[in-house]
Design a protein around this motif. Sequence first.
Motif, PDB file in Angstrom:
ATOM      1  N   SER A 116      18.721   0.106 -36.260  1.00 49.31           N
ATOM      2  CA  SER A 116      18.508  -0.935 -37.260  1.00 49.31           C
ATOM      3  C   SER A 116      18.875  -0.429 -38.643  1.00 49.31           C
ATOM      4  CB  SER A 116      17.045  -1.376 -37.247  1.00 49.31           C
ATOM      5  OG  SER A 116      16.225  -0.357 -37.819  1.00 49.31           O
ATOM      6  N   ARG A 123      29.357  -3.838 -28.103  1.00 49.21           N
ATOM      7  CA  ARG A 123      27.948  -3.973 -27.724  1.00 49.21           C
ATOM      8  C   ARG A 123      27.283  -2.615 -27.561  1.00 49.21           C
ATOM      9  NH1 ARG A 123      26.460  -8.026 -29.742  1.00 49.21           N
ATOM     10  NH2 ARG A 123      24.693  -8.337 -28.329  1.00 49.21           N
ATOM     11  N   PRO A 183      15.400  -5.299 -40.330  1.00 54.88           N
ATOM     12  CA  PRO A 183      16.728  -5.730 -40.772  1.00 54.88           C
ATOM     13  C   PRO A 183      17.082  -5.253 -42.170  1.00 54.88           C
ATOM     14  CG  PRO A 183      15.174  -7.500 -41.068  1.00 54.88           C
ATOM     15  CD  PRO A 183      14.406  -6.372 -40.439  1.00 54.88           C
ATOM     16  N   ASP A 221      16.854   0.509 -30.881  1.00 54.39           N
ATOM     17  CA  ASP A 221      18.276   0.253 -31.066  1.00 54.39           C
ATOM     18  C   ASP A 221      18.709  -0.942 -30.213  1.00 54.39           C
ATOM     19  OD1 ASP A 221      18.021   2.548 -32.504  1.00 54.39           O
ATOM     20  OD2 ASP A 221      19.340   3.776 -31.253  1.00 54.39           O
ATOM     21  N   THR A 230      22.880   0.267 -31.384  1.00 55.07           N
ATOM     22  CA  THR A 230      23.002   0.592 -32.800  1.00 55.07           C
ATOM     23  C   THR A 230      21.622   0.603 -33.446  1.00 55.07           C
ATOM     24  OG1 THR A 230      25.159  -0.512 -32.836  1.00 55.07           O
ATOM     25  CG2 THR A 230      24.100  -0.109 -34.972  1.00 55.07           C
ATOM     26  N   ALA A 246      25.295  -4.105 -30.595  1.00 56.92           N
ATOM     27  CA  ALA A 246      25.927  -4.739 -31.760  1.00 56.92           C
ATOM     28  C   ALA A 246      27.429  -4.534 -31.693  1.00 56.92           C
ATOM     29  CB  ALA A 246      25.370  -4.155 -33.052  1.00 56.92           C
ATOM     30  N   GLY A 247      28.165  -5.437 -32.344  1.00 56.55           N
ATOM     31  CA  GLY A 247      29.615  -5.315 -32.410  1.00 56.55           C
ATOM     32  C   GLY A 247      30.295  -5.736 -31.122  1.00 56.55           C
TER      33      GLY A 247
END
Length: 308
Positions: free
Chosen positions: A46, A41, A9, A34, A44, A37-38
């Motif tokens: 790290s 989806r 992270p 990966d 993405t 995200a968002g």
Amino acid sequence: MRLVFAGTPETAVPALEALLESRHEVVAVITRPDAPAGRGRRLTPSPVAERAAEAGVEILKPAKVKDPEFLDRLREIAPDCCPVVAYGALIPRTALDIPRHGWVNLHFSLLPAWRGAAPVQHAVLHGDDITGAATFQIEEDLDTGPVYGVVTEPILPEDTSGDLLGRLARTGAHLLVATMDGIEDGALEPRPQPVDGVSYAAKLTPDDARVDWSKPALHVDRLVRACTPAPGAWTTFRGERLKLGPVRPAPDAEPLAPGRLRVTKREVLAGTGTHPVLLGQVQAQGKQRMDAAAWARGVHPTDEDELT
């Protein structure tokens, strides 16, 4: 030394950057695969993977650390040491034995206090005055290895977990570099952790983050700060979830029944098991985060309404 850094992270990025700027050579980075995200989806990388790509460092993303292909590649790289910050997976013995100086973890507590996944959140939740970071030799058991070094950090009265973790990530990065220096120079020998003072910090879930208004104001304050920014403290209002930002105890305010609201033009008070708390920012479902007073002007709480 030749280092292979393991982390995932944003919290781990300061340590990676510090090692990239140190006298050591970061020859590869290990990070989690990966993840979606968002809103779309999309898969993405790290934050650690993104920073490693910028630095031109080889990136390894094993689904499991015990995967034979990954272990073979790690043996080919032949690191002297593998520093770790919030990687997110346990390291098996087959991997621990590869670097000659082992794997060294930067953990955000003063071990043996708060071993586990959420040390900063639990330090805030339990009202600790002091916390810190420690570097230790990774063993197969959870956060039990001998300690190389520590730094301390005061917990301020209004600190959220995010505030505190941000500071520890920066000071811990310097500690990790100093630990790598000491290992290479032969100046550091890890010391076993004390047998007394052991505590565990399990990951806080969304269920843990729901506010119980019958608890004392001090507990409500600590819970909300501990769960900020993640997993995010919440309650319900008129049957819908209401996210809560940090609150402020109001010991001089007139008493309110637990969960009951008192609204003025500039503030919203909520009752607890002791004295009320002053709500900060809130976020209703499908809405933007806003000051509690602005939220109240929109929903017009009545005497029958309460937070549950």
